[in-house]
Enzyme design. Structure first.
Site, PDB file in Angstrom:
ATOM      1  N   ASP A  58       0.851  -1.200   0.000  1.00 19.53           N
ATOM      2  CA  ASP A  58       0.000   0.000   0.000  1.00 19.53           C
ATOM      3  C   ASP A  58       0.882   1.243   0.000  1.00 19.53           C
ATOM      4  OD1 ASP A  58      -1.750   2.074   0.420  1.00 19.53           O
ATOM      5  OD2 ASP A  58      -2.938   1.002   1.929  1.00 19.53           O
ATOM      6  N   ASN A  85       2.768   5.735 -11.420  1.00 22.66           N
ATOM      7  CA  ASN A  85       1.475   5.639 -12.110  1.00 22.66           C
ATOM      8  C   ASN A  85       0.309   5.441 -11.147  1.00 22.66           C
ATOM      9  OD1 ASN A  85      -0.462   4.736 -14.422  1.00 22.66           O
ATOM     10  ND2 ASN A  85      -0.372   2.972 -13.028  1.00 22.66           N
ATOM     11  N   TYR A 149      -8.738  16.109  -6.694  1.00 22.32           N
ATOM     12  CA  TYR A 149      -8.035  15.205  -7.622  1.00 22.32           C
ATOM     13  C   TYR A 149      -7.219  16.044  -8.597  1.00 22.32           C
ATOM     14  CZ  TYR A 149      -7.234  12.246 -11.679  1.00 22.32           C
ATOM     15  OH  TYR A 149      -6.648  11.583 -12.733  1.00 22.32           O
ATOM     16  N   ALA A 151      -6.203  19.075  -8.266  1.00 23.41           N
ATOM     17  CA  ALA A 151      -5.114  19.779  -7.563  1.00 23.41           C
ATOM     18  C   ALA A 151      -3.957  18.833  -7.261  1.00 23.41           C
ATOM     19  CB  ALA A 151      -5.650  20.397  -6.274  1.00 23.41           C
ATOM     20  N   LYS A 153      -3.015  16.352  -9.078  1.00 26.19           N
ATOM     21  CA  LYS A 153      -2.280  16.136 -10.328  1.00 26.19           C
ATOM     22  C   LYS A 153      -1.517  17.406 -10.729  1.00 26.19           C
ATOM     23  CE  LYS A 153      -3.397  11.826 -11.143  1.00 26.19           C
ATOM     24  NZ  LYS A 153      -2.375  10.774 -11.003  1.00 26.19           N
TER      25      LYS A 153
HETATM   26  N1  LIG Z   1      -8.242   6.270 -16.513  1.00 27.37           N
HETATM   27  C1  LIG Z   1      -8.326   7.564 -16.668  1.00 27.37           C
HETATM   28  O1  LIG Z   1      -9.316   8.058 -17.198  1.00 27.37           O
HETATM   29  C2  LIG Z   1      -7.207   8.462 -16.216  1.00 27.37           C
HETATM   30  C3  LIG Z   1      -7.170   9.764 -16.706  1.00 27.37           C
HETATM   31  C4  LIG Z   1      -6.134  10.595 -16.296  1.00 27.37           C
HETATM   32  C5  LIG Z   1      -5.180  10.130 -15.434  1.00 27.37           C
HETATM   33  N2  LIG Z   1      -5.231   8.856 -14.967  1.00 27.37           N
HETATM   34  C6  LIG Z   1      -4.187   8.417 -14.047  1.00 27.37           C
HETATM   35  O2  LIG Z   1      -3.593   7.243 -14.552  1.00 27.37           O
HETATM   36  C7  LIG Z   1      -3.032   6.512 -13.481  1.00 27.37           C
HETATM   37  C8  LIG Z   1      -3.428   5.049 -13.629  1.00 27.37           C
HETATM   38  O3  LIG Z   1      -4.811   4.927 -13.419  1.00 27.37           O
HETATM   39  P1  LIG Z   1      -5.758   3.971 -14.260  1.00 27.37           P
HETATM   40  O4  LIG Z   1      -6.628   4.813 -15.059  1.00 27.37           O
HETATM   41  O5  LIG Z   1      -4.980   2.906 -14.922  1.00 27.37           O
HETATM   42  O6  LIG Z   1      -6.693   3.418 -13.084  1.00 27.37           O
HETATM   43  P2  LIG Z   1      -6.733   2.065 -12.268  1.00 27.37           P
HETATM   44  O7  LIG Z   1      -7.049   0.935 -13.174  1.00 27.37           O
HETATM   45  O8  LIG Z   1      -7.637   2.330 -11.113  1.00 27.37           O
HETATM   46  O9  LIG Z   1      -5.234   1.898 -11.765  1.00 27.37           O
HETATM   47  C9  LIG Z   1      -4.730   2.472 -10.592  1.00 27.37           C
HETATM   48  C10 LIG Z   1      -3.784   1.486  -9.952  1.00 27.37           C
HETATM   49  O10 LIG Z   1      -3.241   2.050  -8.742  1.00 27.37           O
HETATM   50  C11 LIG Z   1      -3.201   1.063  -7.759  1.00 27.37           C
HETATM   51  N3  LIG Z   1      -3.375   1.654  -6.444  1.00 27.37           N
HETATM   52  C12 LIG Z   1      -4.453   2.344  -5.993  1.00 27.37           C
HETATM   53  N4  LIG Z   1      -4.273   2.682  -4.709  1.00 27.37           N
HETATM   54  C13 LIG Z   1      -3.065   2.180  -4.341  1.00 27.37           C
HETATM   55  C14 LIG Z   1      -2.337   2.177  -3.124  1.00 27.37           C
HETATM   56  N5  LIG Z   1      -2.810   2.761  -2.031  1.00 27.37           N
HETATM   57  N6  LIG Z   1      -1.122   1.576  -3.106  1.00 27.37           N
HETATM   58  C15 LIG Z   1      -0.642   0.956  -4.206  1.00 27.37           C
HETATM   59  N7  LIG Z   1      -1.282   0.941  -5.385  1.00 27.37           N
HETATM   60  C16 LIG Z   1      -2.478   1.539  -5.453  1.00 27.37           C
HETATM   61  C17 LIG Z   1      -4.404   0.145  -8.059  1.00 27.37           C
HETATM   62  O11 LIG Z   1      -4.152  -1.180  -7.637  1.00 27.37           O
HETATM   63  P3  LIG Z   1      -4.688  -1.720  -6.221  1.00 27.37           P
HETATM   64  O12 LIG Z   1      -6.126  -1.289  -6.098  1.00 27.37           O
HETATM   65  O13 LIG Z   1      -4.502  -3.196  -6.309  1.00 27.37           O
HETATM   66  O14 LIG Z   1      -3.794  -1.100  -5.191  1.00 27.37           O
HETATM   67  C18 LIG Z   1      -4.500   0.198  -9.560  1.00 27.37           C
HETATM   68  O15 LIG Z   1      -3.861  -0.900 -10.185  1.00 27.37           O
HETATM   69  C19 LIG Z   1      -3.538   7.173 -12.197  1.00 27.37           C
HETATM   70  O16 LIG Z   1      -2.528   7.994 -11.655  1.00 27.37           O
HETATM   71  C20 LIG Z   1      -4.694   8.008 -12.684  1.00 27.37           C
HETATM   72  O17 LIG Z   1      -4.948   9.123 -11.851  1.00 27.37           O
HETATM   73  C21 LIG Z   1      -6.233   7.999 -15.352  1.00 27.37           C
END
Ligand SMILES: NC(=O)c1ccc[n+]([C@@H]2O[C@H](COP(=O)([O-])OP(=O)(O)OC[C@H]3O[C@@H](n4cnc5c(N)ncnc54)[C@H](OP(=O)(O)O)[C@@H]3O)[C@@H](O)[C@H]2O)c1
Length: 248
Positions: A58, A85, A149, A151, A153
């Protein structure tokens, strides 16, 4: 892109953009340590990818950063690329804003990347490595209803610029990728009910000039391009990859 012999950490490697990035790095020859809380999800990422090792942890726990970097060095003997990420989003209108809600977002989206980068520094100096931070279109666009969120980023993008200058003399490049709405578990992980998730997806696709949400692989490939050892002169930049959303 060729990452043969390079060692890479990808946080949030159990789903979405992080899973795609971990696999693309491995396919390009790197050894990868994937980090996230769910071991089963990380193992699914690593299935059929022997160069991906997993470390369930975590990242909201401050001690995790040193543990992750130690594990990466122990397994791979070097560290070339840190991909910050892992991240979370949260709908939190101002009227419903709480200290706990703000801290939860900032602990994961700002503090964890900072502690990881700090702990990684000796190894990145040694390898003249690179950091890629994953921001969002909303790191530089307002997001009503999820201001903290956005802010968090924005903070990550500004850290990117400051670290780029701070670490330039060490030959360490620091850049950020700012994706727009991309298929992943992010909306579900934010605790939104499925019908709301579907509605948000439709609304987002309708607002994006290229007419659709992103695919994790087409986003992750740009993480590799920013980290590519042949990308030698790019630092301190945030690349927006969002089908034109930030311009609309
Ligand atoms: N998808 C979008 O639309 C979007 C748009 C802009 C930016 N982003 C950014 O892209 C990045 C990746 O997100 P994603 O879209 O691929 O979403 P996602 O599928 O929810 O991936 C986020 C990952 O972070 C891990 N995570 C969450 N909390 C955690 C913790 N406390 N410790 C360790 N790992 C943790 C999660 O795994 P566990 O739950 O197993 O920990 C999950 O695999 C993020 O920074 C997000 O803000 C996404």
């Amino acid at each position: 892109m060729d990452f043969t012999g390079r060692a890479v950490i990808v946080t949030g490697a159990g789903s979405g953009i992080g899973r795609a990035a971990a696999r693309l790095f491995a396919d390009a020859g790197a050894r990868v340590l994937g980090v996230g809380r769910r071991e089963d999800a990380l193992k699914a990422t690593a299935a059929d990818h022997p160069r991906i090792a997993v470390h369930p942890a975590d990242l909201r726990t401050p001690a995790t950063a040193r543990e992750v970097i130690g594990e990466a060095f122990h397994r791979m003997g070097r560290l070339d690329v840190l991909v910050n990420n892992a991240g979370a989003t949260k709908m939190m209108p101002l009227a419903e804003t709480s200290a706990e809600g703000i801290a939860g977002l900032f602990d994961l989206n700002v503090t964890a990347p900072s502690l990881l980068a700090s702990a990684a520094l000796p190894h990145l100096r040694q390898a003249k490595g690179t950091i890629v931070n994953v921001s969002s279109t909303y790191g530089h666009r307002p997001l009503p209803g999820a201001a903290h969120y956005a802010a968090s980023k924005a903070a990550l993008e500004h850290l990117t610029r400051s670290w780029a200058l701070e670490l330039a003399a060490d030959g360490i490049r620091v850049n950020a990728l700012a994706p727009g709405p991309t298929e992943s578990e992010a909306l579900t992980a934010a605790g939104l009910p499925q019908p709301v998730v579907e509605q948000i997806k439709q609304d987002e696709a309708a607002r994006i000039p290229l007419g659709r949400r992103g695919d994790p692989e087409e986003v992750a490939t740009w993480i590799l391009r920013l980290a590519d050892p042949r990308t030698t002169w790019l630092t301190g930049q945030t690349l927006t990859l969002d089908g034109g959303l930030e311009l609309a």
